[in-house]
Scaffold this motif. Sequence first.
Motif, PDB file in Angstrom:
ATOM      1  N   ALA A  89       0.829  -1.211   0.000  1.00 21.39           N
ATOM      2  CA  ALA A  89       0.000   0.000   0.000  1.00 21.39           C
ATOM      3  C   ALA A  89       0.865   1.263   0.000  1.00 21.39           C
ATOM      4  O   ALA A  89       0.580   2.215  -0.713  1.00 21.39           O
ATOM      5  CB  ALA A  89      -0.917  -0.009   1.228  1.00 21.39           C
ATOM      6  N   ARG A  90       1.921   1.283   0.815  1.00 25.01           N
ATOM      7  CA  ARG A  90       2.707   2.515   0.982  1.00 25.01           C
ATOM      8  C   ARG A  90       3.836   2.641  -0.031  1.00 25.01           C
ATOM      9  O   ARG A  90       4.165   3.722  -0.477  1.00 25.01           O
ATOM     10  CB  ARG A  90       3.346   2.547   2.382  1.00 25.01           C
ATOM     11  N   PHE A  91       4.498   1.518  -0.332  1.00 27.70           N
ATOM     12  CA  PHE A  91       5.667   1.547  -1.222  1.00 27.70           C
ATOM     13  C   PHE A  91       5.595   0.391  -2.228  1.00 27.70           C
ATOM     14  O   PHE A  91       6.408  -0.535  -2.168  1.00 27.70           O
ATOM     15  CB  PHE A  91       6.968   1.459  -0.399  1.00 27.70           C
ATOM     16  N   PRO A  92       4.602   0.437  -3.134  1.00 28.51           N
ATOM     17  CA  PRO A  92       4.486  -0.671  -4.086  1.00 28.51           C
ATOM     18  C   PRO A  92       5.758  -0.877  -4.919  1.00 28.51           C
ATOM     19  O   PRO A  92       6.053  -2.000  -5.335  1.00 28.51           O
ATOM     20  CB  PRO A  92       3.300  -0.252  -4.962  1.00 28.51           C
ATOM     21  N   VAL A  93       6.542   0.182  -5.119  1.00 30.65           N
ATOM     22  CA  VAL A  93       7.788   0.026  -5.880  1.00 30.65           C
ATOM     23  C   VAL A  93       8.744  -0.907  -5.139  1.00 30.65           C
ATOM     24  O   VAL A  93       9.463  -1.700  -5.766  1.00 30.65           O
ATOM     25  CB  VAL A  93       8.435   1.404  -6.166  1.00 30.65           C
ATOM     26  N   LEU A  94       8.735  -0.843  -3.808  1.00 32.45           N
ATOM     27  CA  LEU A  94       9.616  -1.705  -3.010  1.00 32.45           C
ATOM     28  C   LEU A  94       9.148  -3.155  -3.077  1.00 32.45           C
ATOM     29  O   LEU A  94       9.940  -4.070  -3.330  1.00 32.45           O
ATOM     30  CB  LEU A  94       9.631  -1.201  -1.558  1.00 32.45           C
ATOM     31  N   ALA A  95       7.837  -3.358  -2.882  1.00 34.52           N
ATOM     32  CA  ALA A  95       7.306  -4.730  -2.933  1.00 34.52           C
ATOM     33  C   ALA A  95       7.590  -5.359  -4.304  1.00 34.52           C
ATOM     34  O   ALA A  95       7.985  -6.524  -4.402  1.00 34.52           O
ATOM     35  CB  ALA A  95       5.808  -4.713  -2.655  1.00 34.52           C
ATOM     36  N   THR A  96       7.414  -4.572  -5.354  1.00 29.42           N
ATOM     37  CA  THR A  96       7.635  -5.088  -6.716  1.00 29.42           C
ATOM     38  C   THR A  96       9.104  -5.448  -6.921  1.00 29.42           C
ATOM     39  O   THR A  96       9.430  -6.505  -7.473  1.00 29.42           O
ATOM     40  CB  THR A  96       7.187  -4.034  -7.743  1.00 29.42           C
ATOM     41  N   ALA A  97       9.984  -4.584  -6.465  1.00 32.97           N
ATOM     42  CA  ALA A  97      11.421  -4.840  -6.656  1.00 32.97           C
ATOM     43  C   ALA A  97      11.862  -6.089  -5.900  1.00 32.97           C
ATOM     44  O   ALA A  97      12.674  -6.876  -6.404  1.00 32.97           O
ATOM     45  CB  ALA A  97      12.224  -3.628  -6.175  1.00 32.97           C
ATOM     46  N   MET A  98      11.312  -6.303  -4.691  1.00 28.23           N
ATOM     47  CA  MET A  98      11.792  -7.426  -3.880  1.00 28.23           C
ATOM     48  C   MET A  98      11.461  -8.774  -4.515  1.00 28.23           C
ATOM     49  O   MET A  98      12.137  -9.769  -4.264  1.00 28.23           O
ATOM     50  CB  MET A  98      11.215  -7.350  -2.462  1.00 28.23           C
ATOM     51  N   ALA A  99      10.421  -8.815  -5.355  1.00 25.32           N
ATOM     52  CA  ALA A  99      10.087 -10.078  -6.029  1.00 25.32           C
ATOM     53  C   ALA A  99      11.197 -10.489  -7.009  1.00 25.32           C
ATOM     54  O   ALA A  99      11.248 -11.640  -7.441  1.00 25.32           O
ATOM     55  CB  ALA A  99       8.762  -9.926  -6.767  1.00 25.32           C
ATOM     56  N   HIS A 100      12.080  -9.545  -7.337  1.00 25.55           N
ATOM     57  CA  HIS A 100      13.181  -9.845  -8.271  1.00 25.55           C
ATOM     58  C   HIS A 100      14.447 -10.286  -7.550  1.00 25.55           C
ATOM     59  O   HIS A 100      15.452 -10.582  -8.203  1.00 25.55           O
ATOM     60  CB  HIS A 100      13.483  -8.609  -9.134  1.00 25.55           C
ATOM     61  N   VAL A 101      14.434 -10.311  -6.224  1.00 26.89           N
ATOM     62  CA  VAL A 101      15.634 -10.711  -5.482  1.00 26.89           C
ATOM     63  C   VAL A 101      15.725 -12.232  -5.465  1.00 26.89           C
ATOM     64  O   VAL A 101      14.864 -12.906  -4.878  1.00 26.89           O
ATOM     65  CB  VAL A 101      15.595 -10.173  -4.024  1.00 26.89           C
ATOM     66  N   ALA A 102      16.724 -12.774  -6.120  1.00 24.58           N
ATOM     67  CA  ALA A 102      17.045 -14.200  -6.021  1.00 24.58           C
ATOM     68  C   ALA A 102      15.807 -15.097  -6.185  1.00 24.58           C
ATOM     69  O   ALA A 102      14.907 -14.795  -6.963  1.00 24.58           O
ATOM     70  CB  ALA A 102      17.753 -14.463  -4.695  1.00 24.58           C
ATOM     71  N   HIS A 103      15.794 -16.199  -5.435  1.00 25.51           N
ATOM     72  CA  HIS A 103      14.698 -17.180  -5.495  1.00 25.51           C
ATOM     73  C   HIS A 103      13.979 -17.190  -4.147  1.00 25.51           C
ATOM     74  O   HIS A 103      14.528 -16.726  -3.150  1.00 25.51           O
ATOM     75  CB  HIS A 103      15.260 -18.564  -5.814  1.00 25.51           C
ATOM     76  N   LEU A 104      12.796 -17.794  -4.136  1.00 21.76           N
ATOM     77  CA  LEU A 104      11.954 -17.745  -2.933  1.00 21.76           C
ATOM     78  C   LEU A 104      12.698 -18.232  -1.684  1.00 21.76           C
ATOM     79  O   LEU A 104      12.604 -17.624  -0.620  1.00 21.76           O
ATOM     80  CB  LEU A 104      10.675 -18.565  -3.159  1.00 21.76           C
ATOM     81  N   ALA A 105      13.461 -19.321  -1.813  1.00 24.56           N
ATOM     82  CA  ALA A 105      14.144 -19.863  -0.629  1.00 24.56           C
ATOM     83  C   ALA A 105      15.100 -18.817  -0.049  1.00 24.56           C
ATOM     84  O   ALA A 105      15.230 -18.686   1.178  1.00 24.56           O
ATOM     85  CB  ALA A 105      14.907 -21.131  -1.006  1.00 24.56           C
ATOM     86  N   ILE A 106      15.749 -18.067  -0.923  1.00 24.22           N
ATOM     87  CA  ILE A 106      16.698 -17.040  -0.465  1.00 24.22           C
ATOM     88  C   ILE A 106      15.932 -15.849   0.100  1.00 24.22           C
ATOM     89  O   ILE A 106      16.296 -15.290   1.142  1.00 24.22           O
ATOM     90  CB  ILE A 106      17.631 -16.635  -1.632  1.00 24.22           C
ATOM     91  N   ARG A 107      14.820 -15.491  -0.550  1.00 31.00           N
ATOM     92  CA  ARG A 107      14.014 -14.364  -0.043  1.00 31.00           C
ATOM     93  C   ARG A 107      13.391 -14.679   1.313  1.00 31.00           C
ATOM     94  O   ARG A 107      13.104 -13.796   2.095  1.00 31.00           O
ATOM     95  CB  ARG A 107      12.913 -13.987  -1.045  1.00 31.00           C
ATOM     96  N   ASN A 108      13.174 -15.976   1.581  1.00 29.56           N
ATOM     97  CA  ASN A 108      12.608 -16.368   2.877  1.00 29.56           C
ATOM     98  C   ASN A 108      13.585 -16.146   4.018  1.00 29.56           C
ATOM     99  O   ASN A 108      13.182 -16.016   5.172  1.00 29.56           O
ATOM    100  CB  ASN A 108      12.217 -17.849   2.870  1.00 29.56           C
ATOM    101  N   ARG A 109      14.861 -16.158   3.736  1.00 29.07           N
ATOM    102  CA  ARG A 109      15.875 -16.008   4.795  1.00 29.07           C
ATOM    103  C   ARG A 109      16.585 -14.661   4.746  1.00 29.07           C
ATOM    104  O   ARG A 109      16.935 -14.108   5.781  1.00 29.07           O
ATOM    105  CB  ARG A 109      16.940 -17.122   4.687  1.00 29.07           C
ATOM    106  N   GLY A 110      16.863 -14.155   3.533  1.00 23.68           N
ATOM    107  CA  GLY A 110      17.633 -12.914   3.387  1.00 23.68           C
ATOM    108  C   GLY A 110      16.915 -11.752   4.049  1.00 23.68           C
ATOM    109  O   GLY A 110      15.679 -11.673   4.039  1.00 23.68           O
ATOM    110  N   THR A 111      17.667 -10.850   4.643  1.00 24.25           N
ATOM    111  CA  THR A 111      17.086  -9.758   5.430  1.00 24.25           C
ATOM    112  C   THR A 111      17.411  -8.390   4.832  1.00 24.25           C
ATOM    113  O   THR A 111      18.398  -8.235   4.100  1.00 24.25           O
ATOM    114  CB  THR A 111      17.634  -9.776   6.868  1.00 24.25           C
ATOM    115  N   ALA A 112      16.591  -7.404   5.217  1.00 16.99           N
ATOM    116  CA  ALA A 112      16.811  -6.035   4.729  1.00 16.99           C
ATOM    117  C   ALA A 112      18.149  -5.502   5.227  1.00 16.99           C
ATOM    118  O   ALA A 112      18.942  -4.943   4.447  1.00 16.99           O
ATOM    119  CB  ALA A 112      15.669  -5.143   5.213  1.00 16.99           C
ATOM    120  N   GLY A 113      18.424  -5.686   6.529  1.00 15.83           N
ATOM    121  CA  GLY A 113      19.702  -5.185   7.068  1.00 15.83           C
ATOM    122  C   GLY A 113      20.886  -5.873   6.414  1.00 15.83           C
ATOM    123  O   GLY A 113      21.922  -5.244   6.143  1.00 15.83           O
ATOM    124  N   GLY A 114      20.739  -7.168   6.136  1.00 16.71           N
ATOM    125  CA  GLY A 114      21.835  -7.917   5.501  1.00 16.71           C
ATOM    126  C   GLY A 114      22.097  -7.434   4.090  1.00 16.71           C
ATOM    127  O   GLY A 114      23.246  -7.272   3.672  1.00 16.71           O
TER     128      GLY A 114
END
Length: 291
Positions: A89-114
């Motif tokens: 709702a607030r930052f759809p550009v961020l949500a959209t971009a994060m879907a392009h990070v690696a694969h689901l297994a990596i997105r499940n563990r990888g963190t914003a701070g990391g």
Amino acid sequence: MKPAAFDYARPGSLEEVVSILAGAGGDAKVLAGGQSLVPLLNFRMLRPAILVDINRVPGLSALEADGTGLRVGALTRHHTLETSRLVRARFPVLATAMAHVAHLAIRNRGTAGGSLSHADPAAELPMLALLLDAEIHTRSPAGSGRHAAGGFFLGPLVSALAEDEVVTEIVLPGLPPGTGWGFEEFAQRSGDFAIAAAAATVTLEGGRIAQARLALTGVDETPIRLAAVEADLVGARPGEALARAAAEHARTAVNPNSDLKASAEYRRRLVAALVARVLASAWARAGGGAP
Ligand code: FAD
């Protein structure tokens, strides 16, 4: 490959984290999602004496909106940013971009701070942090600290963090009403790091561009903002000729390297194509219609 031997600590508070980091004299590494750190350990490109696992530190996974914008705890997983209703709702550009990070297994563990601390020059979140003028909050033995995203990324895998400083949260200031956005990425395969990616936000007032932000990743040693291109857009009316001019300006403003994936010239052409597309999407979403 197996890592060199290391000690392991799993502190329960930020105070303990920074005290262990300070005591290790630069020979410690924070462990968050482990998605970048563990491969580097396995290849023995890093040999820290101790890993400081922050996954049990309370309060680092908060994801909430307040008067200042969106607060993203350092341990927020990429998949949470991709799927959270609040972020969509607030930052759809961020949500959209994060879907392009690696694969689901990596997105499940990888963190914003990391992701921010790792400072990969082709990563999505560092580009989004730059685009959205994020503030990166930290803790060190000296107390709480803040870094503007604009001064945080210093080189490939190099950030402004001190050896005893840990990212605690990322604050994204709210976008003005009437802001549209665009995100485009080009990678060899789904899940690969970007060869190049672009993101934009555009705010329209009275049919003219009141504010434009444009960021790129994959085309320099850090993610970059295209300040000169942004400045040229302000005051103009969205349209096809403006998109073409901005794309050409962006193409000549970047200075990418050639590597095994793409030549510098290919990346420049990609930048032009991606910039034209993200601007078209951004001002269409801002209510300016198709360029
Ligand atoms: P970790 O691996 O735990 O740590 C990474 C580094 O950051 C370490 O130096 C660590 O000490 C430091 N660190 C972690 N948290 C903190 C903190 N809070 N404070 C201070 N320092 C900290 N990323 C992309 O952006 N786009 C991609 O397309 C992409 N593709 C990938 C493909 C593969 C096959 C793999 C393995 C990874 C990929 N990644 C990609 C990287 C992934 O997104 C990582 O999750 C992310 O870069 C690091 O987050 P992490 O939590 O796993 O950090």
